[in-house]
Scaffold this motif. Structure first.
Motif, PDB file in Angstrom:
ATOM      1  N   GLN A 247       0.834  -1.211   0.000  1.00  0.00           N
ATOM      2  CA  GLN A 247       0.000   0.000   0.000  1.00  0.00           C
ATOM      3  C   GLN A 247       0.866   1.257   0.000  1.00  0.00           C
ATOM      4  O   GLN A 247       1.766   1.417   0.818  1.00  0.00           O
ATOM      5  N   ASP A 248       0.582   2.154  -0.941  1.00  0.00           N
ATOM      6  CA  ASP A 248       1.335   3.396  -1.047  1.00  0.00           C
ATOM      7  C   ASP A 248       0.359   4.559  -1.122  1.00  0.00           C
ATOM      8  O   ASP A 248      -0.851   4.368  -1.191  1.00  0.00           O
TER       9      ASP A 248
ATOM     10  N   LEU B  42      -4.047  18.510  -3.326  1.00  0.00           N
ATOM     11  CA  LEU B  42      -5.084  17.946  -2.468  1.00  0.00           C
ATOM     12  C   LEU B  42      -4.933  18.388  -1.029  1.00  0.00           C
ATOM     13  O   LEU B  42      -5.903  18.709  -0.362  1.00  0.00           O
ATOM     14  N   LEU B  43      -3.694  18.410  -0.541  1.00  0.00           N
ATOM     15  CA  LEU B  43      -3.436  18.713   0.856  1.00  0.00           C
ATOM     16  C   LEU B  43      -2.374  19.783   0.977  1.00  0.00           C
ATOM     17  O   LEU B  43      -1.551  19.978   0.099  1.00  0.00           O
TER      18      LEU B  43
ATOM     19  N   ALA C  46       5.681  13.205  -1.570  1.00  0.00           N
ATOM     20  CA  ALA C  46       4.553  12.812  -0.729  1.00  0.00           C
ATOM     21  C   ALA C  46       3.816  14.047  -0.220  1.00  0.00           C
ATOM     22  O   ALA C  46       4.367  15.135  -0.157  1.00  0.00           O
ATOM     23  N   PRO C  47       2.540  13.902   0.134  1.00  0.00           N
ATOM     24  CA  PRO C  47       1.805  15.026   0.709  1.00  0.00           C
ATOM     25  C   PRO C  47       2.407  15.421   2.049  1.00  0.00           C
ATOM     26  O   PRO C  47       3.072  14.612   2.704  1.00  0.00           O
TER      27      PRO C  47
ATOM     28  N   LEU D  94      -6.342   9.046  -1.105  1.00  0.00           N
ATOM     29  CA  LEU D  94      -4.901   8.791  -1.142  1.00  0.00           C
ATOM     30  C   LEU D  94      -4.582   7.305  -1.232  1.00  0.00           C
ATOM     31  O   LEU D  94      -3.492   6.923  -1.660  1.00  0.00           O
ATOM     32  N   PHE D  95      -5.534   6.451  -0.826  1.00  0.00           N
ATOM     33  CA  PHE D  95      -5.230   5.027  -0.740  1.00  0.00           C
ATOM     34  C   PHE D  95      -6.131   4.130  -1.579  1.00  0.00           C
ATOM     35  O   PHE D  95      -5.772   2.981  -1.843  1.00  0.00           O
TER      36      PHE D  95
END
Length: 715
Positions: free
Chosen positions: A268-269, A277-278, A442-443, A486-487
């Motif tokens: 899972q990434d 988004l963030l 990454a966020p 995100l997942f």
């Protein structure tokens, strides 16, 4: 005591002293707490049976707790509706006879349970899509039942557990844990540990995520607990702003944020996002690390301009009179020159006032169906003046001669708050803006988005769906949607579980994710039907108690969760009126449109070994078989009279002598996933399993059903 032992028996005393020193020298590392048990749950709607453990309820009209001791039912006199009770383990035998109406069944943590499900309603608008499910029941018991249906199959778990603030927001041992309870934290940890351990069995170990939100009261303990229970997970904590005005005052500070723990398993990434988004304002180029590689350099991503004409057939002309008006486009320049007033629904649009050199553009589909614009005249004019609305491509020979475009409130907010960068303006005055996408970075670990405001997009959204119904501190639907995206963005058929479902925000967010990409994700929402503490005294004063219909209809599941999920899908409030307001940000459309989704509501039941062994509970077990097969299509609710039956996603063989017609029928159904075979004979099971077509999973059910659906509650 050791000294006394030494004086009476020196050897025994020395041995005890040595063992005590060895044990006291061992230090436990990590989180230490009392694992309080038994945890107990009252089952007010469960019929009283001989052998049950029960509590005696207080008199009707009383607000007192009543007798908290557990009694055992020794006999039931049906004619008198009275049960004979005995107090187990008492030094001196104590018995009494009590009216059945004054008793409530209690399930303790160590009891073996035989779960079933009873359907309490459904809503269908999604065709052949899988059903979202809402289960009313004690969440630990439901989790144990789901280990049969979903072991290793869940892609994401999102939970918003009780924050243990000391307020009366969760129950333990059928009493509230008060602020001054010395064991408050360990009781909370014991409750969470049991549920996390059960939840871990449901997650796909190769590719899944568990997301848990919490505030400052327990975030330290929850983090340690997750490290201990989920040692194989990669855990990260995010801080997120939920209310810029602040909530309450603690130790002289107003809380504006809370925390999100993210535990990822296997592969899972985090799914990259093509929009900011963030996070808050992008880093200025001068602030960026000069050693960043060219590959990591920001990429410009344009804003998403939307067609201003409504697309859904629920928004045809006459449904919103204020949103059918002319937009005047200059035929020489192709630019918007003016916006007219809405016209009456009986007026022919072709008779609208003319404007020199312009054509009046109305929202009309290619087949001539008159629709509505997405916003009212004042809103459209405001956006047009600010560069957030424009005319687009000319459409020769079509009922709508020009495409009219606009920016939704999400991109506008990103421009105004600095998340999108304005580069300039076109000749028509429309804004030229873009996002900076920082490649595969990454966020951030701090999130600050207006859409995550729990007051505006949690409480107020719920109020729009369920007017006059209250639920404390619901999450912003956009906050839940964003973190799930995100997942599961690249998992269009993901299974998402929320076993502290409360107001049903998670299921609602999953529906929005499905709408964005035509996904078939399904959400399992689990919540109890507890009545809010503030309402219990009032109901008791009216002579009501748990189990009464008037009491139960005010419980969380029946009063909030199920109606919210139904309202979200249908676009109608419980009173049948269209929901007022629009969804915002990533996908704007009227709430009244609803969603093309299916949902079914269930209540967890507690069967007896006798009923299960004699197949009397088949109807209660049928939903479990259906859930395991994907919660889609028809369900086999009764024992088949022919010895077998085949539904859309699974088949059930109850008479192994009928294996041949069963296998033939299975082969004719495309997409059938599971074949349930009822037999105690392992050789016959294996023989039938070999005859099944490739891709159909054989699952064995024992003839008594007892072994299949019994769970030791707290092993």
């Amino acid at each position: 005591m050791i000294a006394q032992a030494k004086s009476k028996d020196p050897k025994l005393g020395a041995d005890l002293d040595r063992e005590f020193k060895v044990l006291s020298a061992r230090l436990s590392f990590g989180l230490n707490f009392e694992r309080h048990s038994p945890e107990a749950v009252e089952l007010p709607q469960r019929p009283i049976r001989k052998g049950d453990k029960v509590r005696v309820l207080p008199e009707r009209g009383s607000t007192k707790r009543g007798d908290q001791r557990l009694w055992q039912v020794k006999a039931i006199h049906k004619a008198k509706q009275v049960a004979d009770l005995e107090l187990p383990g008492a030094v001196k035998a104590e018995t009494q006879s009590v009216a059945l109406d004054d008793l409530v069944v209690v399930a303790e943590f160590r009891d073996t349970i035989y779960p079933g499900l009873v359907s309490t309603g459904k809503v269908q608008r999604g065709g052949d899509k899988p059903f979202h499910t809402v289960i009313n029941g004690e969440n630990y018991h439901v989790l144990k039942a789901l280990t049969y249906t979903h072991r290793g199959m869940v892609d994401a778990i999102y939970i918003d557990p009780p924050y243990n603030t000391g307020a009366k927001d969760w129950k333990y041992n059928n009493d509230y844990v008060e602020k001054d309870d010395l064991y408050r934290h360990s009781k909370w940890l014991a409750m969470m540990e049991r549920r996390l351990m059960a939840a871990k069995e449901l997650l796909n170990p190769d590719d899944s995520v568990l997301i848990a939100t919490i505030d400052e009261k327990e975030y330290l303990r929850l983090g340690l607990l997750m490290e201990q229970v989920l040692p194989e997970a990669r855990i990260r904590m995010i801080s997120t702003q939920i209310n810029p005005k602040g909530v309450g005052v603690s130790e002289g500070f107003k809380r504006v944020d809370e925390y999100i723990f993210i535990a990822r398993f296997g592969a899972q990434d985090v799914t990259p996002s093509a929009s900011p988004l963030l996070g808050s304002k992008p880093i200025d180029a001068a602030e960026r690390d000069s050693e960043d590689s060219e590959e990591d350099a920001p990429k410009k991503i344009g804003l998403d301009w939307q067609t201003a004409r409504r697309r859904d057939l629920q928004s045809v002309r006459r449904t919103r009179p204020a949103q059918f008006y002319p937009v005047y486009v200059n035929e020489a320049t192709g630019l918007i020159e003016a916006v007219g007033d809405p016209i009456p629904h009986e007026q022919d649009r072709h008779t609208v006032a003319k404007r020199p050199g312009c054509v009046a553009v109305f929202p009309v589909r290619e087949d001539g169906t008159e629709m509505n614009w997405s916003v009212t005249v004042p809103t459209f004019i405001d956006r047009w003046k600010k560069g957030f609305a424009r005319s687009g491509k000319q459409q020769f020979g079509k009922p709508q001669p020009y495409i009219i475009q606009y920016l939704k409130s999400g991109p506008i907010a990103d421009i105004e708050e600095g998340r999108a960068i304005v580069e300039g303006y076109r000749a028509d005055g429309s804004v030229i803006a873009y996002y900076e996408e920082l490649g595969a970075k990454a966020p951030p670990t701090q999130w600050n988005l207006r859409s995550h405001n729990a007051e505006h997009y949690g409480t107020k959204t719920l109020r729009a769906l369920l007017p006059d119904r209250k639920f404390p501190f619901p999450k912003s639907i956009y906050a839940v949607e964003d973190v799930l995206r995100l997942f599961v963005a690249n998992k269009p058929e993901a299974i998402i579980l929320d076993f502290f479902s409360g107001s049903g925000t998670t299921a609602h967010a999953v529906m929005r994710l499905n709408r964005r990409d035509a996904g078939r994700r399904q959400c399992i929402s689990v919540t109890n039907n507890e009545v809010a503490a503030t309402e219990q005294d009032e109901l008791r004063s009216k002579g009501l108690r748990p189990g009464d219909a008037e009491w139960e209809q005010m419980g969380i599941c029946d009063h909030i969760t199920k109606p919210r999920v139904e309202a979200a899908i249908t676009g109608k409030a419980p009173d049948g009126q269209p929901i007022k307001g629009d969804y915002k940000f990533t996908d704007e459309f009227p709430m009244a449109e609803g969603f093309e989704e299916n949902a079914e509501f269930f209540t967890l039941t507690y069967e007896t070994p006798v009923s299960v062994s004699h197949n009397l509970a088949c109807a209660r077990i049928a939903p479990l078989l259906w859930l395991r097969a994907g919660a889609c299509g028809k369900r086999i609710d009764k024992l088949p009279t022919d010895g077998w039956a085949v539904a859309d996603a699974y088949g059930l063989l109850t008479e192994v002598d009928m294996a041949t017609p069963f296998v033939k029928a299975v082969k004719k159904v495309d997409g059938l996933r599971i074949a349930y075979i009822v037999t105690d004979d392992d050789r016959r099971f294996q023989a039938i399993a070999k005859r099944l077509p490739e891709g159909v999973e054989p699952v064995r059910l024992y003839e008594s059903y007892l072994t299949n659906f019994s769970f030791a509650n707290g092993e």
